[in-house]
Structure formats: structure tokens, C-alpha cells
Write an enzyme that holds these catalytic residues in place. Structure first.
Site, PDB file in Angstrom:
ATOM      1  N   ASP A  66       0.847  -1.192   0.000  1.00 41.96           N
ATOM      2  CA  ASP A  66       0.000   0.000   0.000  1.00 41.96           C
ATOM      3  C   ASP A  66       0.888   1.250   0.000  1.00 41.96           C
ATOM      4  O   ASP A  66       2.105   1.145   0.122  1.00 41.96           O
ATOM      5  CB  ASP A  66      -0.866  -0.066   1.270  1.00 41.96           C
ATOM      6  CG  ASP A  66      -2.019   0.920   1.231  1.00 41.96           C
ATOM      7  OD1 ASP A  66      -2.295   1.482   0.164  1.00 41.96           O
ATOM      8  OD2 ASP A  66      -2.643   1.125   2.294  1.00 41.96           O
ATOM      9  N   GLU A 120       2.654   5.263  -3.770  1.00 40.61           N
ATOM     10  CA  GLU A 120       2.674   6.292  -4.843  1.00 40.61           C
ATOM     11  C   GLU A 120       4.012   7.017  -4.940  1.00 40.61           C
ATOM     12  O   GLU A 120       4.363   7.380  -6.057  1.00 40.61           O
ATOM     13  CB  GLU A 120       1.529   7.283  -4.621  1.00 40.61           C
ATOM     14  CG  GLU A 120       0.156   6.668  -4.744  1.00 40.61           C
ATOM     15  CD  GLU A 120      -0.236   5.773  -3.547  1.00 40.61           C
ATOM     16  OE1 GLU A 120       0.352   5.961  -2.454  1.00 40.61           O
ATOM     17  OE2 GLU A 120      -1.089   4.898  -3.719  1.00 40.61           O
ATOM     18  N   ASP A 137      -9.534   4.347  -1.747  1.00 39.02           N
ATOM     19  CA  ASP A 137     -10.478   4.718  -0.683  1.00 39.02           C
ATOM     20  C   ASP A 137     -11.782   5.287  -1.228  1.00 39.02           C
ATOM     21  O   ASP A 137     -11.927   6.491  -1.424  1.00 39.02           O
ATOM     22  CB  ASP A 137      -9.816   5.714   0.267  1.00 39.02           C
ATOM     23  CG  ASP A 137      -8.612   5.088   0.968  1.00 39.02           C
ATOM     24  OD1 ASP A 137      -8.430   3.862   0.838  1.00 39.02           O
ATOM     25  OD2 ASP A 137      -7.872   5.822   1.632  1.00 39.02           O
TER      26      ASP A 137
END
Ligand SMILES: *[C@@H]1O[C@H](CO)[C@@H](O)[C@H](O)[C@H]1NC(C)=O
Ligand SMILES: *[C@@H]1O[C@H](CO)[C@@H](O)[C@H](O)[C@H]1NC(C)=O
Ligand SMILES: *[C@@H]1O[C@H](CO)[C@@H](O)[C@H](O)[C@H]1NC(C)=O
Length: 971
Positions: free
Chosen positions: A520, A523, A598
């Protein structure tokens, strides 16, 4: 996973109704991103110029074709009028396998003196190295003897029988792709080609053309980014591409937007590709999200083309649909080389194949990962995990994977377990393993400082560096952290060690082969970073600025994890890894699944998830899904139900929720809701054979796992806009999930004149639909209904017995459903392997063809290998023949023997009971029809079916489509 620091602000602002101000505050739009602002301005000035003077031209004398007709090279001169001199930009034009034409424009900056002497002065040219499946790109020979035609252009033919042609015009520079004599795709059609060459700030004014503006060329004016020194000055690359005769373009994920891409002219937010932690994204937006795939597909009847813009820097794409027949696009990247691949073929699948031939096809996932995943931030401890595990069994709901979010780790130090809450992780894993279940834990690229692993990363010099070449330090889940620079080859050994199975390593333990990874925040998400990510001036291995590599960074991280997991076991025991990544780039499909981040428990997010997943599918990233139920907020029971009924169609099917939501495992809503959710999840499992077959096909050819409606109906222009229904691969199953609150009916688009058998919830009924031309049919839906149709011409293989997990279904028998088309034919495919190892790569699998016509149903396979031969005990236990009740005798023929089969007629259908035909053998079922057994008209209508509700449906069908209703049978 979850919200970040900025997400918390967002939630707060959303509550106050300040969404836009929040976005404007945190994220760049075109006018606040220097390179986008400048290129749009440039494009506008070029368009408005009364007499445009081209600045870029190829010097004919510079053009060389190697004697073997492989590589075409030359120089583009960029003329600087004020200085009366030219900058030379070398170019290379090559033909790659599968009709891929690659055009690259470079710049030699070896003598450039940057403001920061540490920075690599070259233009970043390694995006393709990460993105392509192999370092070696096969360059094909072009087809003409005389490639250089004259002083004005060169051209060559390619494709079967020289069907296609590429033409490079010298002045102005234009690359044109033809099919036959027709122009399909033009690079620099509108003269927006712009390549900002190196110059110093002092001399800058003399380097500008009259069409340019110098906005933010040497300094940054966006908010807190002002300290960015922009050491190489302006260095953007940009060009327009016109798709001739194409009104529909798809791809360039990730955006929460429509499937067919929208016009962006006049908006300050063209489609942006810049990987960011965008908590609670907004549907219908061109905002960038967590991942980027700079690939665009354009389709029309007869021709499809692809554009792959190989660049990992911040990128904006303008789409202009205001032309009569064409779609024109404008691609702008902050830096890097200009590297583009244009591909052409007859059909969209051809383009998927061409693109995948470069970046690779989706990995064949381990079978378990196509089952149901149960996630929550957080399952608190071992007891919680094992309790959830047994509640699934108590409620007889299958699932394959339980997930742990950040709180499992001690102080969010990945590769540790909270000792009081997870005292015996190995025991927990073993207990899950008993019923074939797996655990996924989160491992992010940020590692806590002051923790041994964070310190090791610093000492080894394998952290991402700041612009001064010190290990960069920022804020993330564990507090102060460093970031593993997964672009550094030295980081792999370190990463391997953390994932290895060993006696000493307490994290993975010795037996944790049912432990998989969730990467996760890759980025990378940095809570105190500008746009919640890394400063662009940070440095990666090779002294490349983060600016150049930003969008590909996440891919390098999950690839490092993949390589580490592969090494966990000896090659003979190797299992296919499963990794979920949030950030992704072109090529990520080879090693990871993704989810859309999300989302929120609202109907609009449920609806948006379908075009998002379809977009990812046509962009080579089919292993995708959205958080079922919505990450933020508490869904109503109805929304949760509809979300599961949609979620079982996400290739990646996971429920997830943030910390402050109520528990919502499938048994929580209770009563009839729980029984609907049970049936829904069981339907996913029943159809796992079709999911696995579709993934296999995708892994071989790049076809999307969820097939968009228009793929098989290229002559029906209306189908190009359908984004709320899809086929499951080539199975013939057409699904239209219900995404509207309180819906009591839905409209399904039938894109052709084929028979569609009602297959609601995967159950056969007595209904079928057929229209004289494409149009909509209306179907009543109750809360329990998942609108599904089975297209005539299909044969579906399913496993209908409830088991606790996919692994426990391995020996279950199959049910075949045969849906003859209007001409009386059907076919289907079933692919089976061990579901976990790499043995299929050496041919250890069973690949079965089913075919049927009015007189027979046959199974044929030429798989002759140890695995296929071991499946003799797995039988076909039932065959359902839809829409036929005229069969009088059925015989089976297998291995030279013939015997009679039992069957019965049920409503409109014939069911062969217990044929016990082995799945791995050739066999034929012979059907004898007795025309006299056709039931009388009266008999065809079981009582009550022809209700007033149905009559209304017929009326709506006629009213809602211009299509002639040729046939609508109710038996
Ligand atoms: C990138 O450019 C450098 C310098 O011109 C060259 O040596 C290198 O081979 C290029 N790498 C790739 C992957 O094209
Ligand atoms: C199965 O069908 C495919 C596609 O029609 C064909 O190429 C293949 O040869 C068939 N295999 C067998 C064993 O019939
Ligand atoms: C089944 O049929 C296929 C295609 O006709 C053939 O290649 C294969 O050898 C057959 N298998 C057996 C076991 O006869």
C-alpha cells in the site's frame, strides 16, 4: 488501505461542503502545473496563429535506414528563430512485434550544467525498461525495399500483406499511420509537438518561440512546492495525436470517470496521470489517483488503434471531441524522453495483444486469489481473526483470504507482529491453512526510523534520497520514516531477506507459505509531502530525480516484493505470489493486482466502480476491484447487498472498511440480507472455473477479463457507450449489476440479435429474450436478483457445491449449461490447472473445448500430461440444455463405449442428471429429438408466469428501444 493525513482533512471539508477548495488547495490543475500550463498555452497560440511557422523539421540528409531495414534514425532540428540556430534532437523509428510502431525523440544533455550538480543531466530513458516485460525488445524488419521515398518523407509498410503503413513527414514533423489508404492516426496533426530543450535561465528569453510562455520554467509557484529548484529548467515533452474517424477512446487509468473518455477542452483539469494518495476520490472526475497507465485505445468498426506514451513523469492529457468525426488528444509530460508506441489492428483485442506483447499480460493468479477476500482496518488480534474465520463456516459462506491492515505490526514497523495481539502468527496461519485459507498483511515502502530495518536501509544507502543525497525522511503511518528505493538494485537483497522463510526470521517464520502481501501507500504517499507525495527533487538510484520516475515507482516496489516472494521456496515448490498494490504503472499486471483505493459507502461510488474496472481491463490491468461496501462510511443494508452483487464481478473481490465503520461481515446484516449475501458469494465460487478460464485467456492474449459490451459488437455504435454491463470473458455470461437505490427493474442492453437466456443469479429459468436489432430489454429485479443473461452460443462450466474455500473445491464435479444460439450451435472452454504452481508454464494443465449442436454435445481436449491425466475422478454431474424440451433419447459415448443417460424436462429446459462423464476425456452426448413431443401452446405456460408484471415488461421493451421485437418467449 485507508485515509492519510490529507484524507482526514478531506473528510472534514466534505462535511463542510468544501470539496473543491480542498482539491484546489492540495493538488495541481493544469494552470498550476508549469509544464501543462505552458503546453496548453503553446497549443492555443499555435492554433490561433494566422501563419504558423513550424519549428521542428527533420533534416533529410540525417535520415539513415540500416541495411537490414530494421532501425530508422535521424535528427530533428528545432529551430530557434531569435538565435538563428537549431538544437538537434535525435530520433529513432522502429517497428516492434505485433504492429507496434515506436517513435522516440532524444536530447543529448551531456554538457548541460544543472542547478544541482548531483542530478543526472540525461533525460530519463528507463521507463520502458521497467514497464516492458523484458529488456530485449524485438525489433521487426519493415516491409519496403525503398523506405526513404524522397526529400519530404519516408514510409514503410507493416502487418499482414503490408496492410498498414507508417509515414514520417519531415516538415512539419508528422507521423501518420494508415490502414490501406486511409489515415487512422496522426502524431502532431495540430503542430502541438513541443520538446523543451536545455537552456539556462539567463539565456532563456532568446530560446523562446513566439508561441511559448515562460511560466514556472525555472521556479515553482505552486504552494509549498516553491523550494523546488527545478535544476534542469523546462524539459517537458508534448505532442498531439489525432484519431481519424474515431469518436470513442478508452483507457489512461486511473480516474473515477466514464468508460468512454470525456472531452476536456475548457476544463482546468485534463485527465492527469500522477500517482497520489487521493483519499475519498470524487466520482466523475479527471483527478489523478493512485496509479497510471498512459495507454489509450480507440475503436471503430473495422479498425482499432492504441497509443502508449512511455513516460513516468507527471502527465496531463487533453481530449478534444469537438471535431466532426475525429478525436484529438494532447499529451504533455513534465520531463523524460518522448517515447511513444502506436499500434493498429482490426479489433480492440488486437490492440490489447499488441500492448501486452510489450508490457506483458496479466499473471495467471493463484486460484485462491479469485475467491472472496475479507478485509478490515483492522482485525485486531489472533482471536478476532480466528473468530471471523469460524463465523464464515458457521454461516456457510465461502472465503479464501483474511487481511490485516497496519495495526498488526508493532508500532507499524512492518516485518514485526504486535507481540501481545499476535503472539503466535505461525499457529494462526496454520489454523487458516487447515481450511485452505490464506492471510494477507500490509507491507509499505516507508519504514520507521529508529527501527532496525529503517536504520539498515539508511546504512546500506538504499533509501530514497533528498536533493542533497541524504536519506530522505518524511511522515507516514509509523511516524518519521525512510522510503526504500526499490529502483536501487541493492535494495532487492535486503527485501529478499525480509520475505525469506527461515528459522531465525520471526516475521515470515518457517511455514508461512499461506502468507501474502499487500503493498500500500506506494505512490509513494507521504503525509507531509506536496500533493501528499515525494518532493520532485528527491533522488533515486542513478541520481534520477523523483520528478522523472514518479509514476513508475510503485511498480518497482511491488516488483521487488514479487521477486522476493518467488524466492521464498525452492524452484520445484514455487507458488505463484499474490500481491495487491495500490500504486501501479503500465506493466504492473505482470506481478500484482490492484484496487481502486479509498471509496465511500454511497451509491455513486458503487456505480462508478464498473467503468473504472472496465477501463483498467482494456488497459492491460484486469486484476482490479473496488472495496466492497465502500471504505468510508456505513452502507445501508440494501447498498451493502447491491455492492456484493456487483463485487462478485470485480476480478479482484474484496470487502474492506475503515476503522470507524461498524462491522459488516456478510452475516452482520442478518435475516434475508445474509442469505442473499451467502447466495451471492457462493455464485462467485460456483463460477470460479469461468473466472479462472477468463484469467488464463487474458494471461495469454491480453483480452480483458470483464469484456466490454462493444468488443463483440463493433458495428453497433450504441454499444461503445455501454459502461454499466459486461460479459465475463468469453463465457457468454452477460451481467448488469443493479446500482440504483430502490430499483425494482433494470434495463439490459442486448447488443445483437442473438438469443439471451435468463440466467438471473446464475439460475436457469424459462425465459429468454431476442431482439430484431440491438436495444434494451427491461427486467424486474427484487433485492435478491442479480440480472444475468446467458448469450446463445455459450457453454458454461460451474461447480455448484458449497465448500469453505476454493482449495476445497478442487475435486468437485462440474455442471454444464448449454445455451444454443439461434442457429443451434454453442461452444465453451474450460481451463484447469493446479491453481498455485508454475507447472502450467510447462504444459501441466487441462484445456477442454465444449461444443454442441441440435444433435450432440461434445467435450474435446488434447491435453495429455500428468496433471490432466490425474483428473479422471472429476466428473460432469449435470448438463442443463436451455430452451429445449423436444429431446426423446440421450446416449453418451466415451472411450468406445455407449450408454443411455437419464434426463428430465423442467419447464423450457432439459436436464441430464448424473451423466458422470470424466472432465479430462473426449466424450459425446447424442441427443435424439422427437418432434411430436413438442408441447401444445397451452402447456408451454406454467401457471402464473405470464403475469401482469411481465406484460408491462414487454410494453417497456417496445417503448424503450426502436428495435423490432422479433422474439420474446415465455414458456
Ligand atoms: C539511455 O540513454 C543513455 C545515454 O544516452 C544510454 O547510454 C542508454 O543506453 C539509454 N538506455 C536505454 C534503456 O535506452
Ligand atoms: C479448441 O478450440 C480452439 C478454438 O476453436 C482450437 O484452436 C483448438 O484446436 C481446439 N482444441 C481441441 C482439442 O479441439
Ligand atoms: C481428443 O480429441 C482431440 C481432438 O480431436 C485429439 O487431439 C485428442 O488426441 C483426443 N484425445 C483422446 C484421449 O483421444
Amino acid at each position: 488501505m485507508k485515509t492519510s493525513f490529507s484524507g482526514i482533512i478531506l473528510v472534514f471539508l466534505i462535511q463542510l461542503g468544501f470539496v473543491l477548495s480542498y482539491k484546489e488547495y492540495l493538488f495541481k490543475t493544469c494552470s498550476s502545473a508549469g509544464f501543462c500550463h505552458r503546453n496548453r498555452e503553446f497549443a492555443r497560440n499555435v492554433k490561433e496563429a494566422s501563419h504558423f511557422v513550424p519549428q521542428y523539421a527533420i533534416d533529410p540528409k540525417s535520415v539513415e535506414v540500416d541495411p537490414e531495414l530494421y532501425v530508422i534514425k535521424g535528427q530533428i532540428s528545432k529551430h530557434l528563430a531569435q538565435l538563428d540556430k537549431s538544437v538537434q534532437l535525435p530520433f529513432q523509428l522502429t517497428l516492434l512485434d505485433k504492429n507496434n510502431v515506436r517513435f522516440q525523440i532524444f536530447e543529448d544533455r551531456s554538457t548541460a550544467e544543472p542547478k544541482n550538480a548531483l542530478v543526472n543531466t540525461a533525460r530519463y530513458n528507463e521507463t520502458a525498461k521497467w514497464s516492458f516485460k523484458s529488456d530485449e525488445v524485438t525489433i521487426e524488419k519493415v516491409q519496403d525495399e525503398k523506405v526513404i521515398d524522397d526529400e519530404n518523407h519516408l514510409s514503410f509498410r507493416f502487418g499482414k500483406d503490408g496492410k498498414y503503413r507508417a509515414e514520417l513527414n519531415y516538415s512539419p514533423v508528422k507521423l501518420v499511420i494508415y490502414a490501406g489508404d486511409e489515415v487512422q492516426l496522426v502524431m502532431n496533426d495540430h503542430n502541438f509537438l513541443n520538446y523543451e530543450h536545455f537552456r539556462t535561465e539567463n539565456e532563456n528569453s532568446k530560446h523562446l518561440s513566439p508561441y511559448e510562455t515562460d511560466f514556472d520554467m525555472f521556479s515553482e509557484s505552486f504552494k509549498d512546492a516553491r523550494h523546488d529548484k527545478i535544476p534542469m529548467g523546462p524539459e517537458s515533452v508534448s505532442s498531439d495525436f489525432t484519431f481519424k474517424g474515431f469518436k470513442h477512446v478508452y483507457g489512461i487509468p486511473e480516474h473515477a470517470d466514464s468508460f468512454n473518455l470525456k472531452d476536456t477542452t475548457g476544463s482546468d483539469l485534463p485527465y492527469r496521470l500522477f500517482n497520489i494518495d487521493l483519499a475519498e476520490y470524487v466520482p466523475n472526475s479527471r483527478m489523478p489517483m493512485y496509479g497510471s497507465i498512459p495507454f489509450l485505445l480507440a475503436s471503430k468498426p473495422g479498425v482499432s488503434v492504441g497509443l502508449f506514451w512511455i513516460n513516468s513523469a507527471d502527465t496531463f492529457i487533453d481530449i478534444d471531441k469537438k471535431h466532426e468525426e475525429d478525436t484529438s488528444t494532447h499529451w504533455m509530460s513534465e520531463n523524460g524522453v518522448l517515447d511513444v508506441v502506436l499500434s493498429i489492428g482490426d479489433r480492440p483485442e488486437d490492440i490489447n495483444e499488441s500492448y501486452g506483447s510489450l508490457t506483458g499480460y496479466v499473471q495467471l493468479p493463484p486460484l485462491f486469489s479469485l475467491g472472496y477476500h475479507q478485509c478490515r482496518w483492522n482485525y485486531n488480534d489472533e482471536k478476532d481473526v480466528l473468530n471471523i474465520n469460524s463465523l464464515f463456516d458457521e454461516h456457510q459462506i465461502p472465503y479464501d483470504v483474511i487481511w490485516l491492515d497496519v495495526e498488526y505490526a508493532d508500532s507499524r514497523k512492518y516485518f514485526t507482529w504486535q507481540p501481545d495481539k499476535f503472539p503466535d502468527p505461525e499457529g494462526m496461519l496454520k489454523e487458516l491453512d487447515v481450511t485452505g485459507r490464506n492471510l494477507v498483511v500490509i507491507i509499505d515502502p516507508h519504514i520507521k526510523t529508529g527501527f532496525v530495518l529503517g536504520d539498515t536501509i539508511r546504512e546500506k544507502g538504499i533509501a530514497m534520497k533528498d536533493s542533497e543525497n541524504n536519506s530522505f525522511v518524511g511522515q507516514c503511518w509509523p511516524g518519521e520514516s525512510v522510503w526504500l528505493d526499490s529502483m536501487n538494485p541493492g535494495s532487492q537483497e535486503f527485501w529478499d531477506k525480509q520475505h525469506a522463510l527461515s528459522d531465525e526470521n520471526t516475521f515470515m517464520g518457517r511455514f508461512s507459505t499461506n502468507l501474502y502481501m499487500w503493498n500500500d501507500m506506494s505512490e509513494p504517499s507521504i503525509f507531509d509531502g506536496i500533493e501528499t507525495t515525494s518532493p520532485r527533487s528527491n533522488l533515486h538510484y542513478g541520481n534520477w530525480e523523483h520528478r522523472s520516475v514518479h509514476n513508475v515507482f510503485g511498480l518497482t516496489f511491488h516488483e521487488a516484493t514479487y521477486k522476493a516472494l518467488i524466492k521464498r521456496l525452492q524452484s520445484t515448490e514455487r507458488q505463484r505470489p499474490f500481491i495487491l498494490t495500490r500504486s501501479f504503472y503500465a506493466g504492473s499486471q505482470r506481478t500484482a493486482a490492484m484496487w481502486t483505493g479509498d471509496n465511500t459507502a454511497k451509491w455513486e461510488y458503487l456505480k462508478a466502480s464498473i467503468p473504472m474496472v472496465l477501463t483498467l481491463g482494456v488497459s492491460g490491468m484486469p486484476f482490479a476491484g473496488a472495496d466492497v461496501g465502500g471504505f468510508f462510511g456505513d452502507p445501508s443494508k440494501e447498498l451493502l447487498t447491491r455492492w456484493y452483487q456487483t463485487g462478485i464481478w470485480y476480478p479482484f473481490f474484496r470487502a474492506h472498511a475503515t476503522m470507524d465503520t461498524k462491522r459488516r461481515e456478510p452475516w452482520v446484516p442478518g435475516g434475508s440480507y445474509t442469505s442473499i449475501l451467502r447466495d451471492t458469494i457462493r455464485l462467485r465460487y460456483a463460477l470460479l472455473p469461468m473466472w479462472y478460464t477468463s484469467f488464463f485467456e487474458s494471461s495469454q492474449t491480453g483480452v480483458p477479463v470483464l469484456k466490454p459490451t462493444f468488443y463483440d459488437n463493433l458495428n453497433d455504435i450504441e454499444s461503445y457507450d455501454i459502461e454499466d454491463q459486461f460479459y465475463l470473458g468469453n463465457s457468454g455470461i452477460l451481467v448488469k449489476p443493479v446500482t440504483d437505490e430502490g430499483a425494482s427493474s433494470t434495463e439490459i442492453y442486448l447488443p445483437d440479435e442473438q438469443i439471451y437466456y435468463d440466467f438471473t443469479g446464475g439460475r436457469i429459468t424459462n425465459r429468454s429474450y431476442q431482439l430484431g436489432e440491438p436495444g434494451f430489454v427491461t427486467k424486474d429485479v427484487s433485492l435478491a436478483d442479480i440480472p444475468m443473461l446467458l448469450k446463445g452460443g455459450s457453454i458454461v462450466a460451474a461447480k455448484n457445491r458449497y465448500r469453505r474455500s476454493s482449495r476445497l473445491m478442487a475435486n468437485d464435479p462440474y455442471t454444464l449449461t448449454v445455451a444454443l444460439d439461434k442457429d443451434g450451435h454453442a461452444s465453451g472452454r474450460l481451463y484447469v490447472d493446479d491453481g498455485s504452481s508454475f507447472n502450467y508454464e510447462s504444459g501441466e494443465y487441462l484445456d477442454v473445448n465444449f461444443t454442441a449442436d441440435k444433435t450432440s454435445i461434445a467435450s474435446t481436449s488434447d491435453s495429455n500430461n500428468a496433471f490432466a491425466n490425474s483428473l479422471g475422478h472429476i466428473k460432469v454431474e449435470k448438463i442443463q440444455i436451455l430452451g429445449r424440451r423436444d429431446v426423446s433419447d440421450i446416449k453418451a459415448e466415451c472411450d468406445g463405449e455407449t450408454w443411455n443417460l437419464n434426463f428430465k424436462t423442467e419447464g423450457a429446459n432439459t436436464i441430464i442428471t448424473n451423466p458422470m462423464l470424466p472432465v479430462n476425456k473426449n466424450w459425446t452426448v447424442h441427443l435424439q429429438s422427437d418432434g411430436n413431443k413438442e408441447p401444445a401452446e397451452e402447456e408451454q405456460r406454467p401457471e402464473g408466469v405470464l403475469s401482469s408484471g411481465l406484460l408491462v415488461s414487454v410494453g417497456v421493451i417496445l417503448a424503450s428501444s426502436a428495435a423490432a421485437l422479433k422474439y420474446f418467449s415465455v414458456l
